[in-house]
Write a protein that holds these residues in place. Structure first.
Motif, mmCIF file in Angstrom:
data_model
loop_
_atom_site.group_PDB
_atom_site.id
_atom_site.type_symbol
_atom_site.label_atom_id
_atom_site.label_comp_id
_atom_site.label_asym_id
_atom_site.label_seq_id
_atom_site.Cartn_x
_atom_site.Cartn_y
_atom_site.Cartn_z
ATOM 1 N N THR A 36 2.867 8.097 -4.189
ATOM 2 C CA THR A 36 2.751 9.201 -5.236
ATOM 3 C C THR A 36 1.335 9.891 -5.070
ATOM 4 O O THR A 36 0.259 9.298 -4.910
ATOM 5 C CB THR A 36 2.795 8.657 -6.683
ATOM 6 N N HIS A 38 -1.633 12.412 -6.488
ATOM 7 C CA HIS A 38 -2.186 12.850 -7.400
ATOM 8 C C HIS A 38 -2.997 14.445 -7.079
ATOM 9 O O HIS A 38 -4.116 14.018 -6.314
ATOM 10 C CB HIS A 38 -3.269 12.145 -8.282
ATOM 11 N N HIS A 44 -0.246 15.086 -16.141
ATOM 12 C CA HIS A 44 -0.043 13.775 -15.704
ATOM 13 C C HIS A 44 1.010 13.115 -16.069
ATOM 14 O O HIS A 44 1.446 11.833 -15.233
ATOM 15 C CB HIS A 44 -1.268 12.934 -16.212
ATOM 16 N N ILE A 47 3.061 11.401 -13.061
ATOM 17 C CA ILE A 47 2.595 10.458 -12.226
ATOM 18 C C ILE A 47 3.216 9.181 -13.244
ATOM 19 O O ILE A 47 3.610 8.023 -12.654
ATOM 20 C CB ILE A 47 1.135 10.426 -12.490
ATOM 21 N N GLU A 64 -0.860 5.095 -5.502
ATOM 22 C CA GLU A 64 -0.951 6.272 -5.930
ATOM 23 C C GLU A 64 -2.397 7.105 -5.430
ATOM 24 O O GLU A 64 -3.478 6.282 -5.642
ATOM 25 C CB GLU A 64 -1.297 6.459 -7.575
ATOM 26 N N PRO A 66 -5.169 9.701 -4.742
ATOM 27 C CA PRO A 66 -5.865 11.288 -5.318
ATOM 28 C C PRO A 66 -6.322 12.000 -4.105
ATOM 29 O O PRO A 66 -6.822 11.705 -3.108
ATOM 30 C CB PRO A 66 -7.023 10.528 -5.802
ATOM 31 N N ASP A 68 -7.162 16.195 -4.514
ATOM 32 C CA ASP A 68 -6.882 17.378 -5.517
ATOM 33 C C ASP A 68 -6.999 18.558 -4.759
ATOM 34 O O ASP A 68 -7.742 19.062 -4.054
ATOM 35 C CB ASP A 68 -8.229 17.241 -6.321
#
Length: 232
Positions: A36, A38, A44, A47, A64, A66, A68
């Motif tokens: 997943t 982010h 959010h 998520i 998960e 990150p 951006d």
């Protein structure tokens, strides 16, 4: 790590389609490794939905990550651009919508490919669909075929012929109704999922964006109640 043919990477957003693909991956006998991202999406809640789905299917490894994408902008999902609302199916199918995130599936598949190579897996599952979302260029069969070709020449595993990377998109030519039927057959609890592009601060779906409209209409055509909460 030695090759285990049962391992597969599943891109899991927490939405209806990716949750169905996770169930499909399991049904085909694979051990799913869920990824997943982010990516700076404006809410959010998806998520959290991905976490719920991963737990429900007892996924042993759920990363998960990150990454951006908001500094790039260019999409209503990552930028201060209004999400289209109340469009009919003809309008939704016309052109590439502003909810398209530039190169998102290319980025996501690249991340999935990196993890696949690291754990000696050669199967990647993604919930793209070219029926309901025909305007998205990175949801087409020719894109997936091209990415498979890229994987063969862009990785050590591919160049050294350790195996052939395969991109599985089992939903790609299915209608939303067919996807829901298949998911229900596989035991997907769609009450755990989230599809809305523009939920409120509580995470409740708007019911009016393209994604909500397509989802709600499909459940209605099946004579089923959509278990997702919607704003009144």
């Amino acid at each position: 790590m030695s090759h285990d043919p049962s391992r597969a990477i599943v891109l899991l957003s927490g939405g209806l389609d990716s949750s169905t693909v996770l169930a499909e991956c399991l049904d085909r006998g694979f051990t799913p490794y869920a990824l997943t991202v982010h990516y700076g999406q404006r809410h959010h809640v998806e998520i959290e939905a991905a976490r719920r789905v991963a737990r429900a299917f007892r996924v042993a490894n759920h990363i998960e990550l990150p990454l951006d994408l908001r500094p790039f902008g260019g999409s209503a999902l990552t930028d201060r651009i209004e999400v289209p609302k109340d469009r009919n199916e003809a309008e939704i199918a016309e052109g590439i919508p502003i909810t398209y995130v530039p190169a998102r599936n290319t980025v996501f598949l690249s991340l999935a490919l990196a993890w696949a190579e690291a754990i000696a897996a050669f199967d990647i599952f993604i919930g793209v669909n070219c029926v309901d979302y025909s305007g998205y260029p990175d949801c087409r069969p020719e894109f997936l075929t091209a990415f498979e070709s890229l994987a063969r020449v862009a990785t050590r595993a591919g160049v050294e012929h350790e195996g052939r990377f395969r991109i599985h998109a089992p939903l790609i030519t299915m209608t939303k109704e067919q996807i829901i039927r298949r998911g229900l057959d596989l035991g997907v609890d769609y009450g755990l999922t989230h599809s809305c592009y523009d939920p409120d601060e509580r995470g409740v779906a708007c019911g009016r964006c393209d994604s909500c409209r397509l989802r709600r209409d499909a459940f209605a055509r099946l004579g089923l109640s959509d278990p997702a909460p919607y704003q009144s």
